[in-house]
Every structure is written in C-alpha cells, then in structure tokens.
Design a protein around this motif. Structure first.
Motif, short mmCIF file in Angstrom:
data_model
loop_
_atom_site.label_atom_id
_atom_site.label_comp_id
_atom_site.label_asym_id
_atom_site.label_seq_id
_atom_site.Cartn_x
_atom_site.Cartn_y
_atom_site.Cartn_z
N GLY A 55 0.58 -1.10 0.00
CA GLY A 55 -0.04 -0.07 -0.31
C GLY A 55 0.92 1.26 -0.04
N ALA A 56 0.51 1.97 0.48
CA ALA A 56 0.91 4.19 0.11
C ALA A 56 0.79 3.90 2.03
CB ALA A 56 -0.10 5.08 -0.92
N PHE A 57 2.03 5.22 1.78
CA PHE A 57 1.60 5.26 3.64
C PHE A 57 2.86 7.01 3.29
CE2 PHE A 57 2.40 1.36 3.44
CZ PHE A 57 1.84 0.83 4.81
N VAL A 58 1.69 7.60 4.36
CA VAL A 58 2.65 9.05 4.17
C VAL A 58 2.89 9.59 5.72
CG1 VAL A 58 1.42 11.56 4.32
CG2 VAL A 58 0.92 9.93 2.46
N ILE A 59 3.88 9.56 6.17
CA ILE A 59 4.56 9.75 7.62
C ILE A 59 5.40 10.75 7.64
CG2 ILE A 59 6.61 8.08 8.67
CD1 ILE A 59 6.10 6.03 6.09
N LEU A 60 4.81 10.64 8.89
CA LEU A 60 5.26 11.75 9.56
C LEU A 60 6.46 11.17 10.60
CD1 LEU A 60 4.86 15.07 11.82
CD2 LEU A 60 6.26 13.59 12.57
N ARG A 108 6.91 6.40 14.50
CA ARG A 108 6.09 7.24 13.12
C ARG A 108 4.86 7.16 13.99
NH1 ARG A 108 8.01 3.55 8.08
NH2 ARG A 108 9.47 4.59 7.15
N ILE A 109 3.93 8.42 12.84
CA ILE A 109 2.48 8.72 13.09
C ILE A 109 2.16 8.87 11.25
CG2 ILE A 109 1.09 10.67 13.58
CD1 ILE A 109 3.52 11.64 15.63
N TYR A 110 1.74 8.35 11.27
CA TYR A 110 1.56 7.49 9.70
C TYR A 110 -0.38 7.63 9.19
CZ TYR A 110 1.80 3.12 10.72
OH TYR A 110 1.35 1.75 10.76
N VAL A 111 -0.59 7.71 8.15
CA VAL A 111 -1.45 7.02 7.50
C VAL A 111 -1.23 6.18 6.38
CG1 VAL A 111 -1.61 9.33 6.03
CG2 VAL A 111 -4.15 7.85 6.87
N GLU A 112 -2.62 5.53 6.22
CA GLU A 112 -2.59 4.43 4.90
C GLU A 112 -3.05 3.87 4.22
OE1 GLU A 112 -0.82 0.08 6.13
OE2 GLU A 112 -2.82 0.58 8.14
N LYS A 113 -3.12 3.41 3.35
CA LYS A 113 -4.05 3.46 1.90
C LYS A 113 -3.54 1.37 1.88
CE LYS A 113 -6.71 3.84 -1.99
NZ LYS A 113 -7.79 3.49 -1.30
N GLY A 114 -4.03 0.12 2.11
CA GLY A 114 -3.90 -0.69 1.90
C GLY A 114 -5.03 -1.20 0.60
N GLY A 115 -4.86 -2.17 -0.23
CA GLY A 115 -5.47 -3.14 -1.22
C GLY A 115 -4.62 -2.74 -2.39
N ILE A 116 -3.48 -1.96 -2.49
CA ILE A 116 -3.15 -1.54 -3.54
C ILE A 116 -1.95 -1.37 -3.73
CG2 ILE A 116 -4.54 0.30 -4.21
CD1 ILE A 116 -2.94 2.17 -2.49
N ASP A 117 -0.86 -2.23 -4.90
CA ASP A 117 0.68 -2.58 -5.44
C ASP A 117 1.36 -1.95 -5.80
OD1 ASP A 117 3.16 -4.65 -5.68
OD2 ASP A 117 1.43 -5.83 -6.25
N GLY A 125 -2.78 5.41 -10.25
CA GLY A 125 -3.42 6.85 -9.51
C GLY A 125 -3.84 6.59 -8.32
N GLU A 126 -4.37 5.49 -7.59
CA GLU A 126 -4.80 5.10 -6.13
C GLU A 126 -3.40 5.99 -5.09
OE1 GLU A 126 -7.73 2.46 -5.22
OE2 GLU A 126 -7.40 1.19 -7.46
N PHE A 127 -2.21 5.36 -6.15
CA PHE A 127 -0.79 5.74 -5.13
C PHE A 127 -0.44 7.57 -5.23
CE2 PHE A 127 0.57 1.46 -5.21
CZ PHE A 127 1.06 1.37 -4.28
#
Length: 151
Positions: A55-60, A108-117, A125-127
C-alpha cells in the motif's frame, strides 16, 4: 518478479510520474517547494512517502539516534495529537517503536491505504491521489505546530 535493475527503473518511473501528477494538482500550485519532507526545521523529524506492495503510506517520522530524544519528541507530538489529526476523520496511526528494514528504531505517525500494490501500474493513480492529498494535509497541520517543537 522484477530483477534489481527492472525494480530500480520501476521505482524511478513511479516517483517521476508522481512528481508530474503533483505539478498539475490545483491545490498544490503556487507552492515554492512541492513538499517539505526532510526540511521540517525540527531536528530529527521528517515527513516521508512510502509506496510498497502492501500500500501507500504518508509518514511523519521521528528518527533521533538517541532513544531518549526520540521518545521526548514523540511525547511532544502527542500533546498536539488533536491538531495533527484535525483533517483525518479516521485518525492517524501512532507507532512509538517502528523498526525499519535496516534495524533502526524510529517513531512514526502515519496514514495508510492498503489494497494497492506498487508493482501494479494500474494502481498508481490511487497511490498518487492518496499520497498527494494526505501529505498536503499532514504537512499543513505539522507546519502549524513545528515552531513549538523546535529546540
């Protein structure tokens, strides 16, 4: 599976495509610099993107080498938790002891979106939309509290 060279090329193409995507987003126009990332001006604190097969991760990330300083900064960030999570209705994931592949411990403090490769180009596009929007929000919230975190 990809060879090392093919994977390197795929990563390069991914990040170049992401940069091109960001350049045409209306909410990112007229910024002096696209992203703050490593230049937060808060010692040991960085903003990061990660794109993986999971998935995609946006991290502090708090990556002080000294554990006591890392934990102190993480605690300071928890004081501002409500503000950091302001634009994240689901909240953020708070991980005080994340171990990188290198063995280094960070917070880490983050948000993620799973289910994408990352290997599937049709997922790019989703990433891109997830990473750009979420980093915009996280960076904006973080920069408003950054002055209170500087030593």
């Amino acid at each position: 599976m990809y060879s090392k060279d093919e994977l390197r090329k795929l990563k390069t193409e991914f990040w170049e495509s992401f940069a091109a995507y960001c350049e045409v987003q209306p909410y990112l126009r007229r910024r002096r610099k696209m992203w703050v990332l490593y230049n937060t001006k808060v010692k040991g604190v960085e903003l990061k993107f990660d794109a993986t097969r999971n998935g995609a991760f946006v991290i502090l990330e708090v990556n002080h080498k000294q554990e006591d300083q890392r934990l102190e900064m993480y605690e300071k960030l928890t004081w501002y938790k409500e503000y950091l999570e302001k634009d994240f209705p689901e909240g953020l994931i708070w991980d005080m002891c994340f171990v990188r592949e290198t063995g280094q411990q960070v917070a880490r403090i983050y948000v993620e979106k799973g289910g994408i490769d990352f290997h599937r180009r049709e997922d790019w596009g989703e990433f891109f939309s997830f990473m750009a929007r979420q980093m915009y929000l996280l960076e904006r919230n973080f920069m408003k509290i950054a002055e209170y975190l500087r030593e």
